[in-house]
Design a protein around this motif. Structure first.
Motif, PDB file in Angstrom:
ATOM      1  N   PRO A 317      44.573  67.124  -2.704  1.00  0.00           N
ATOM      2  CA  PRO A 317      44.733  67.357  -4.145  1.00  0.00           C
ATOM      3  C   PRO A 317      43.567  68.160  -4.724  1.00  0.00           C
ATOM      4  O   PRO A 317      42.447  68.138  -4.201  1.00  0.00           O
ATOM      5  CB  PRO A 317      44.750  65.943  -4.728  1.00  0.00           C
ATOM      6  CG  PRO A 317      45.031  65.033  -3.586  1.00  0.00           C
ATOM      7  CD  PRO A 317      44.450  65.699  -2.380  1.00  0.00           C
ATOM      8  N   THR A 318      43.844  68.858  -5.807  1.00  0.00           N
ATOM      9  CA  THR A 318      42.808  69.548  -6.571  1.00  0.00           C
ATOM     10  C   THR A 318      42.843  69.045  -8.007  1.00  0.00           C
ATOM     11  O   THR A 318      43.847  68.486  -8.459  1.00  0.00           O
ATOM     12  CB  THR A 318      43.020  71.071  -6.553  1.00  0.00           C
ATOM     13  OG1 THR A 318      44.311  71.365  -7.115  1.00  0.00           O
ATOM     14  CG2 THR A 318      42.957  71.616  -5.135  1.00  0.00           C
ATOM     15  N   ARG A 513      57.728  69.884  -3.616  1.00  0.00           N
ATOM     16  CA  ARG A 513      56.830  70.974  -3.221  1.00  0.00           C
ATOM     17  C   ARG A 513      55.520  70.910  -4.000  1.00  0.00           C
ATOM     18  O   ARG A 513      54.448  71.139  -3.457  1.00  0.00           O
ATOM     19  CB  ARG A 513      57.531  72.317  -3.437  1.00  0.00           C
ATOM     20  CG  ARG A 513      58.696  72.533  -2.485  1.00  0.00           C
ATOM     21  CD  ARG A 513      59.458  73.821  -2.764  1.00  0.00           C
ATOM     22  NE  ARG A 513      60.520  73.983  -1.775  1.00  0.00           N
ATOM     23  CZ  ARG A 513      61.721  73.416  -1.873  1.00  0.00           C
ATOM     24  NH1 ARG A 513      62.013  72.675  -2.929  1.00  0.00           N
ATOM     25  NH2 ARG A 513      62.624  73.587  -0.926  1.00  0.00           N
ATOM     26  N   HIS A 514      55.625  70.597  -5.282  1.00  0.00           N
ATOM     27  CA  HIS A 514      54.433  70.543  -6.129  1.00  0.00           C
ATOM     28  C   HIS A 514      54.414  69.211  -6.879  1.00  0.00           C
ATOM     29  O   HIS A 514      55.418  68.817  -7.475  1.00  0.00           O
ATOM     30  CB  HIS A 514      54.427  71.698  -7.138  1.00  0.00           C
ATOM     31  CG  HIS A 514      54.544  73.044  -6.501  1.00  0.00           C
ATOM     32  ND1 HIS A 514      53.474  73.695  -5.927  1.00  0.00           N
ATOM     33  CD2 HIS A 514      55.626  73.863  -6.325  1.00  0.00           C
ATOM     34  CE1 HIS A 514      53.878  74.860  -5.433  1.00  0.00           C
ATOM     35  NE2 HIS A 514      55.176  74.984  -5.658  1.00  0.00           N
ATOM     36  N   VAL A 515      53.284  68.528  -6.848  1.00  0.00           N
ATOM     37  CA  VAL A 515      53.115  67.260  -7.552  1.00  0.00           C
ATOM     38  C   VAL A 515      52.051  67.440  -8.624  1.00  0.00           C
ATOM     39  O   VAL A 515      50.956  67.953  -8.346  1.00  0.00           O
ATOM     40  CB  VAL A 515      52.709  66.132  -6.581  1.00  0.00           C
ATOM     41  CG1 VAL A 515      52.317  64.873  -7.354  1.00  0.00           C
ATOM     42  CG2 VAL A 515      53.851  65.824  -5.620  1.00  0.00           C
ATOM     43  N   ALA A 542      48.771  55.710  -7.066  1.00  0.00           N
ATOM     44  CA  ALA A 542      48.567  57.111  -7.445  1.00  0.00           C
ATOM     45  C   ALA A 542      47.905  57.925  -6.341  1.00  0.00           C
ATOM     46  O   ALA A 542      47.953  59.158  -6.363  1.00  0.00           O
ATOM     47  CB  ALA A 542      47.732  57.191  -8.720  1.00  0.00           C
ATOM     48  N   SER A 543      47.305  57.260  -5.377  1.00  0.00           N
ATOM     49  CA  SER A 543      46.646  57.977  -4.279  1.00  0.00           C
ATOM     50  C   SER A 543      47.630  58.478  -3.236  1.00  0.00           C
ATOM     51  O   SER A 543      47.253  59.253  -2.358  1.00  0.00           O
ATOM     52  CB  SER A 543      45.637  57.044  -3.590  1.00  0.00           C
ATOM     53  OG  SER A 543      46.322  56.006  -2.875  1.00  0.00           O
ATOM     54  N   THR A 550      51.368  71.804  -3.070  1.00  0.00           N
ATOM     55  CA  THR A 550      50.193  71.526  -3.907  1.00  0.00           C
ATOM     56  C   THR A 550      50.300  70.149  -4.541  1.00  0.00           C
ATOM     57  O   THR A 550      51.399  69.652  -4.810  1.00  0.00           O
ATOM     58  CB  THR A 550      50.040  72.558  -5.051  1.00  0.00           C
ATOM     59  OG1 THR A 550      51.135  72.410  -5.972  1.00  0.00           O
ATOM     60  CG2 THR A 550      49.994  73.978  -4.521  1.00  0.00           C
ATOM     61  N   THR A 551      49.146  69.546  -4.765  1.00  0.00           N
ATOM     62  CA  THR A 551      49.023  68.333  -5.574  1.00  0.00           C
ATOM     63  C   THR A 551      47.871  68.570  -6.538  1.00  0.00           C
ATOM     64  O   THR A 551      46.748  68.855  -6.107  1.00  0.00           O
ATOM     65  CB  THR A 551      48.728  67.094  -4.712  1.00  0.00           C
ATOM     66  OG1 THR A 551      49.770  66.927  -3.748  1.00  0.00           O
ATOM     67  CG2 THR A 551      48.626  65.843  -5.572  1.00  0.00           C
TER      68      THR A 551
END
Length: 566
Positions: A317-318, A513-515, A542-543, A550-551
């Motif tokens: 994640p970013t 695909r994207h979170v 949430a982890s 992407t996250t």
């Protein structure tokens, strides 16, 4: 006798069947069950032939559902009676387009009254047959994972979604092997084996199930000696006891050679490959649940991954940190719209999952402007919900209400593209509503991605994060976390009111695909920090949701804690 009805209805089909029965004889009076065949492949001849032959042993009304969702909405039917239908009658339903959305309503008038219902998927099957719209009305549900494109992955998915009453033809293919092994084992002198080895390809489902059954029955570890290029089925079973060995191995042709202690000569037993008709007929002989199969299936995949594995091996994640909640919501909405536009360009449509909560609602309110900025075609967007409170449809507690005014009512979505979770106003119970929503998701095409790591169905998943680290309605240390067999789960005794909820499950949440994880306010800072320490679903849900591509954590400065605004 074969009769074809074009552009028809279930009531017209039922009426025509009655007329044909009166004309050609009451063949269904002796029928003992309704067999529904769900045709997911192009060839329905082989399953139909098997059903016709099996009907002489188990007189049945056979209903074949041959669906094509890409064709214009409509229903054609073919009715067969007499010699063309064996010892029963056959109805082939060719359902097109939106007709599939009301499959239960279509089927119900055609079922034999007060008789068992068996549903059979000859090829690709739903991962949780009991939650399928047809499986849910059936006493027995028959699958054939070996006929799918990835048999091992299919059986793993079926293991996760297993319910009493499920069975797979891979188990029926083992009946004779199990009988021979049991007979050989009980030949004197009887003694518990110290080592058991099954030879065959690990990709062969019968090899895995036979090894699992032996482990359960004998209480010993069973080794599978992998022979990748072996023919279908087990190639040998070796039971090593303290002073002797019992061995069964494939011989020439269709024979099995049995070597027993004390015998001067081996025994040769014919074991030809069983036909589809024989397998189906065996399954129909017993309509009570085959609990031994369920135990063997669980044993075969006893190391099926826990919830954390759905999030593993994906990009890290970013963080996208903004000064305020409003700025974080606008930033998230802009990225969401960009991803949706990209999805529509690549695949012709996009699937978005929305969420409630303060920042989730703010993000939804920012989406209309972002849609306009990125020229997102709303008619190509499907909207789903990650969870919902099971209350009245007009209750302000519903996430649907939270996003309706600021988002849904400001954009012209196409008919049938909004997929809200049912409320108490639907007349369904909590369990029924959860099962229905799971079926809607699976029917939309997500069944395989929801059970297969490395595949995605949703394009963007929005998730609000609670102060305790919960996402959707999956709470820390709550039993609902462990129910990952279906696509949606009923949640009772929620730590946060209201107590009754419906939530997407771990494999489904991890099929995007994207979170976008949304958190704002100092009260969320600890949950954000805990989630950043690593994947730990039981303690910090949430982890444990990651996107395939992407996250991103969209945070305001307060929720980010020590992170600097960027």
């Amino acid at each position: 006798m074969i009769t074809t009805l074009n552009e028809t209805t279930s009531s017209a089909i039922s009426k025509k069947m009655t007329e044909m029965r009166e004309t050609f004889g009451a063949t269904t009076l002796g029928s003992v069950l309704t067999l529904i065949i769900v045709a997911t492949g192009e060839d329905i001849d082989a399953p139909l032939e098997a059903a016709v032959r099996a009907s002489h042993e188990h007189p049945s009304r056979v209903i074949v559902v041959d669906a094509d969702t890409d064709e214009p909405t409509g229903l054609d039917a073919e009715i067969r009676v007499g010699r063309d239908a064996g010892a029963g009658e056959i109805v082939i339903l060719r359902a097109r387009g939106e007709t599939m959305s009301s499959l239960d309503t279509l089927i119900n008038p055609l079922l034999l009254p007060d008789s068992p219902i068996v549903t059979w998927w000859p090829e690709d099957a739903p991962s949780s047959p009991v939650h399928d719209v047809l499986g849910s009305i059936s006493q027995r549900r028959i699958t054939d994972a070996a006929s799918s494109s990835d048999p091992v992955a299919s059986l793993k998915r079926l293991r996760r979604g297993y319910a009493s009453g499920d069975s797979d033809l891979s188990w029926a293919r083992l009946t004779r092997w199990r009988g021979l092994v049991a007979t050989a084992y009980e030949a004197p002198p009887v003694g518990l084996p110290q080592r058991v080895t099954v030879h065959g390809s690990k990709k062969d489902l019968t090899v895995r199930l036979l090894a699992a059954w032996l482990a359960l029955e004998l209480g010993v570890d069973v080794k599978v000696e992998n022979t990748p290029d072996a023919p279908a089925g087990p190639q040998a079973v070796v039971l090593e006891r303290e002073d002797d060995t019992v061995e069964l191995r494939r011989g020439e042709g269709d024979a099995v050679v049995i070597s027993l202690p004390g015998d001067q000569e081996d025994q040769t037993v014919p074991m030809p490959e069983r036909s589809l008709y024989e397998l189906l007929a065996e399954e129909l002989r017993r309509l009570d649940p085959d609990e031994v199969y369920g135990e063997a299936l669980a044993q075969a995949f006893s190391k099926v991954e826990d919830a954390s594995t759905f999030a593993k091996d994906k990009p890290e994640p970013t963080d996208a940190v903004s000064e305020s909640l409003e700025a974080a919501a606008v930033r998230a909405a802009d990225d969401v719209a960009a991803h949706l536009a990209e999805a529509i360009s690549a695949r012709g449509e996009a699937h978005l999952v929305v969420t409630g909560g303060t920042i989730g609602t703010a993000t939804a309110e920012a989406l209309p402007a972002a849609f306009s900025e990125h020229e997102v075609d709303p008619e190509a967007v499907h909207v789903w919900w990650g969870d919902e409170r099971f209350v009245d449809a007009e209750s302000e507690d519903r996430n649907h209400q939270a996003v309706r005014t600021g988002f849904l009512e400001k954009i012209a979505f196409a008919s049938g593209k909004l997929h809200p979770i049912p409320s108490t106003s639907s007349g369904m119970s909590l369990d029924e509503a959860a099962a229905w929503y799971g079926q809607e998701l699976d029917r939309a095409g997500g069944d395989r991605p929801f059970r297969t790591r490395g595949e995605a169905f949703f394009d963007v998943l929005l998730l609000g994060v609670g102060p305790d680290g919960h996402i959707a309605s999956l709470f820390p240390r709550h039993p609902s976390q462990q129910l990952d067999g279906a696509s949606a789960v009923a949640v009772v005794d929620s730590p946060k009111p209201p107590p009754l909820r419906i939530s997407l499950t771990w494999p489904v949440l991890n099929s995007s695909r994207h979170v976008a994880l949304l958190a704002a306010g100092e009260g969320k800072a600890q949950a954000v920090a805990d989630a950043h320490r690593g994947i730990a679903p039981w303690e910090v849900p949430a982890s444990s949701v990651r996107g395939l591509e992407t996250t991103t954590w969209y945070l305001d400065a307060a929720a980010a804690g020590d992170a600097a605004a960027s």
